[in-house]
Write a protein that holds these residues in place. Structure first.
Motif, PDB file in Angstrom:
ATOM      1  N   ILE A  29       0.633  -1.312  -0.231  1.00  0.00           N
ATOM      2  CA  ILE A  29       0.130   0.205   0.630  1.00  0.00           C
ATOM      3  C   ILE A  29       0.466   1.352  -0.093  1.00  0.00           C
ATOM      4  O   ILE A  29       1.454   1.450   0.898  1.00  0.00           O
ATOM      5  CB  ILE A  29      -1.034   0.043   1.134  1.00  0.00           C
ATOM      6  N   LYS A  30       0.629   1.583  -1.160  1.00  0.00           N
ATOM      7  CA  LYS A  30       1.172   3.467  -1.359  1.00  0.00           C
ATOM      8  C   LYS A  30       1.740   4.103   0.372  1.00  0.00           C
ATOM      9  O   LYS A  30       0.732   4.528   0.466  1.00  0.00           O
ATOM     10  CB  LYS A  30       0.807   3.854  -2.790  1.00  0.00           C
ATOM     11  N   ASP A  31       2.681   4.614   0.371  1.00  0.00           N
ATOM     12  CA  ASP A  31       2.579   5.032   2.074  1.00  0.00           C
ATOM     13  C   ASP A  31       2.562   4.866   3.351  1.00  0.00           C
ATOM     14  O   ASP A  31       2.374   5.443   4.280  1.00  0.00           O
ATOM     15  CB  ASP A  31       2.692   6.395   1.306  1.00  0.00           C
ATOM     16  N   TYR A  32       2.856   3.738   2.622  1.00  0.00           N
ATOM     17  CA  TYR A  32       1.770   2.778   3.903  1.00  0.00           C
ATOM     18  C   TYR A  32       2.957   1.251   4.820  1.00  0.00           C
ATOM     19  O   TYR A  32       4.023   1.602   5.384  1.00  0.00           O
ATOM     20  CB  TYR A  32       0.598   2.326   4.435  1.00  0.00           C
ATOM     21  N   GLY A  33       2.671   0.311   3.581  1.00  0.00           N
ATOM     22  CA  GLY A  33       3.395  -0.926   3.887  1.00  0.00           C
ATOM     23  C   GLY A  33       3.224  -1.969   3.672  1.00  0.00           C
ATOM     24  O   GLY A  33       1.829  -1.153   2.597  1.00  0.00           O
ATOM     25  N   SER A  35       0.163  -4.533   3.572  1.00  0.00           N
ATOM     26  CA  SER A  35      -1.557  -4.764   4.449  1.00  0.00           C
ATOM     27  C   SER A  35      -2.415  -6.125   3.767  1.00  0.00           C
ATOM     28  O   SER A  35      -1.687  -7.041   3.022  1.00  0.00           O
ATOM     29  CB  SER A  35      -2.144  -4.454   3.382  1.00  0.00           C
ATOM     30  N   GLU A  76       3.672  -3.051  10.222  1.00  0.00           N
ATOM     31  CA  GLU A  76       2.882  -2.098  11.060  1.00  0.00           C
ATOM     32  C   GLU A  76       3.415  -0.945  10.411  1.00  0.00           C
ATOM     33  O   GLU A  76       2.850   1.002  11.065  1.00  0.00           O
ATOM     34  CB  GLU A  76       3.799  -2.288  12.467  1.00  0.00           C
ATOM     35  N   GLY A  77       3.469  -0.614   9.450  1.00  0.00           N
ATOM     36  CA  GLY A  77       3.317   0.765   8.882  1.00  0.00           C
ATOM     37  C   GLY A  77       4.931   1.796   8.794  1.00  0.00           C
ATOM     38  O   GLY A  77       4.271   3.047   9.088  1.00  0.00           O
ATOM     39  N   ASP A  78       5.141   1.198   9.242  1.00  0.00           N
ATOM     40  CA  ASP A  78       6.678   1.845   9.744  1.00  0.00           C
ATOM     41  C   ASP A  78       7.779   2.643   8.199  1.00  0.00           C
ATOM     42  O   ASP A  78       7.987   2.006   7.642  1.00  0.00           O
ATOM     43  CB  ASP A  78       7.799   1.146  10.417  1.00  0.00           C
ATOM     44  N   LEU A  79       7.015   3.806   8.655  1.00  0.00           N
ATOM     45  CA  LEU A  79       7.645   4.855   7.622  1.00  0.00           C
ATOM     46  C   LEU A  79       9.839   4.646   7.506  1.00  0.00           C
ATOM     47  O   LEU A  79       9.253   4.481   6.117  1.00  0.00           O
ATOM     48  CB  LEU A  79       7.378   5.646   7.403  1.00  0.00           C
ATOM     49  N   TYR A  82       9.188   1.188   5.162  1.00  0.00           N
ATOM     50  CA  TYR A  82       8.524   1.576   3.158  1.00  0.00           C
ATOM     51  C   TYR A  82       9.799   2.013   2.607  1.00  0.00           C
ATOM     52  O   TYR A  82       9.690   1.585   1.434  1.00  0.00           O
ATOM     53  CB  TYR A  82       7.796   1.936   3.520  1.00  0.00           C
TER      54      TYR A  82
END
Length: 120
Positions: A29-33, A35, A76-79, A82
């Motif tokens: 998922i763009k700008d997230y990580g 999913s 976990e969406g760690d920038l 990513y």
């Protein structure tokens, strides 16, 4: 591999895994990580998995996710993770392009060899 969500969004898949006999995908998922996507909730539009993949736990994962220890952080969406993953994808794309160029050069050399200089 690529899947399509019900809203039409296309998602690149970097892992296929099973939990309790049920199939899931990890898509970027763009700008997230990463999913998770349930196989019953999406449509597979390109089933080919290109690149280096390895079996890990209960699934098949894009090798850099495991080798670089990025999987959990991307989920976990760690920038920072990513960004690193995007760098890896860009590096892999450059490697592919170099391989294509090498193949083109080999083809050109083969074509040159086919031309008989005594013919002219």
């Amino acid at each position: 591999m690529r899947i399509k969500e019900k809203d039409g969004a296309l998602i690149d898949v970097y892992a296929v895994y099973w939990i309790n006999g049920k199939l899931y995908f990890y898509g970027l998922i763009k700008d997230y990580g990463l999913s998770a996507f349930d196989v019953d909730e999406v449509k597979v539009v390109d089933s080919a998995m290109s690149g280096e993949f390895i079996f890990f736990d209960d699934g098949v994962f894009f090798k850099p996710l495991i080798a670089e220890g990025l999987l959990d952080d991307l989920i976990e969406g760690d920038l920072e993770s990513y960004r690193r993953f995007i760098e890896i994808l860009k590096e892999k794309e450059k490697e592919k392009e170099k391989e294509k160029e090498k193949e083109k050069e080999k083809e050109k050399e083969k074509e040159k060899e086919k031309i008989d200089p005594d013919f002219y």
